[in-house]
Design an enzyme around this catalytic site. Structure first.
Site, mmCIF file in Angstrom:
data_model
loop_
_atom_site.group_PDB
_atom_site.id
_atom_site.type_symbol
_atom_site.label_atom_id
_atom_site.label_comp_id
_atom_site.label_asym_id
_atom_site.label_seq_id
_atom_site.Cartn_x
_atom_site.Cartn_y
_atom_site.Cartn_z
ATOM 1 C CB SER A 58 -0.941 0.016 1.210
ATOM 2 O OG SER A 58 -0.217 0.161 2.415
ATOM 3 C CE LYS A 119 -2.900 2.591 4.776
ATOM 4 N NZ LYS A 119 -2.782 1.715 3.579
#
Length: 280
Positions: A58, A119
């Site tokens: 990701s 993230k």
């Protein structure tokens, strides 16, 4: 009248008195050492620096599956999530500071707050965030996005190209992904992947609440992040700043996944040496 006299018996040095010598308390010393070792590691991991590994794609292209990194624990303050097993020993958040846009952060993922995610910080409290046709907008202004050379990574057990992205380059099978350079309003630049048109390329406007963050993965088509509502094993929604665990800082090791324990030489051939020591 007796001619016998009483006398005090004096032992010569080294004379065995028949009493067993005191044994060193080896067990006590060992357990004392073990206690202080565990305490030291707990303090180090809770308040200074802690290791994390990357289990997914990701955050491509910056972070690969098989990367191992250090995160600084002091960067954003401390909460119960700083402690092993999230022990509720710290009320609220102490010594708190707000991340900057572009920081790569480790946090406990909503809604269960029990799994570490990683993230990039895109939106701060009060920001309006939107995606339009794969373009990021912050507070009504589009974030510059420039096409750069494809991101190329060798095919390995820790890479999964997906259909259409496998190529042969110099007799090696590689994954080649469309890559773009984004620059946030504060000047922070980083590369992202945008492989195809997906539903998450177009969103409504997200308004970041006070005390929260809007986080996204750099692999825009393969990241469950703040664009999705918080679901266990899925999106994370708006992430409370109290959930922050640390700031990704330094790459300590990276492997392509091809190592085998019974073949020690593969421990070296599997390492991605060029990534080790890089600053995140």
């Amino acid at each position: 009248m007796s001619d016998t006299h009483s006398a005090t018996k004096i032992e010569a040095p080294g004379t065995d008195t028949g009493k067993p010598a005191a044994k060193p308390k080896k067990d006590e010393n060992f357990f004392s050492f073990l206690f202080w070792l565990v305490l030291g590691v707990a303090v180090l991991r809770s308040f200074i620096i802690s290791p994390f590994n990357i289990p997914s794609e990701s955050m491509l292209p910056r972070l690969l599956t098989g990367d191992y990194l250090f995160a600084t624990k002091w960067s954003y303050g401390y909460s119960k999530y700083s402690l092993p097993f999230s022990l509720p020993l710290i009320p609220g958040r102490i010594l708190a500071s707000q991340p900057e846009r572009g920081d790569v952060v480790i946090f406990k993922a909503p809604p269960q707050n029990d799994v570490d995610y990683i993230k990039r910080v895109i939106g701060l409290p009060g920001d309006e965030i939107q995606m339009k046709g794969g373009q990021l907008w912050i507070n009504g202004t589009s974030v510059p996005k420039v096409k750069v050379a494809d991101f190329v990574v060798p095919v390995s057990p820790n890479t999964d190209c997906g259909p259409g992205f496998e190529k042969v380059l110099d007799s090696r099978e590689v994954c080649a992904y469309p890559q773009f350079r984004e620059t946030l309003p504060n000047g922070k630049s980083y590369n992202v992947l945008d492989m195809a048109a997906t539903p998450q390329d177009d969103t409504g406007v997200f308004v970041v609440p006070e005390g929260h963050l809007f986080l996204m993965g750099d692999n825009r088509d393969n990241s469950m992040d703040s664009r999705f509502p918080p679901v266990e094993g899925g999106g994370v929604g708006m992430v409370p700043q109290a959930n922050l665990v640390g700031k990704a800082a330094l790459m300590m090791f990276s492997t392509d996944g091809s190592a085998e324990w019974i073949k020690p030489w593969t421990w070296f051939t599997a390492a991605r040496w060029s990534r080790i020591g890089s600053v995140i």
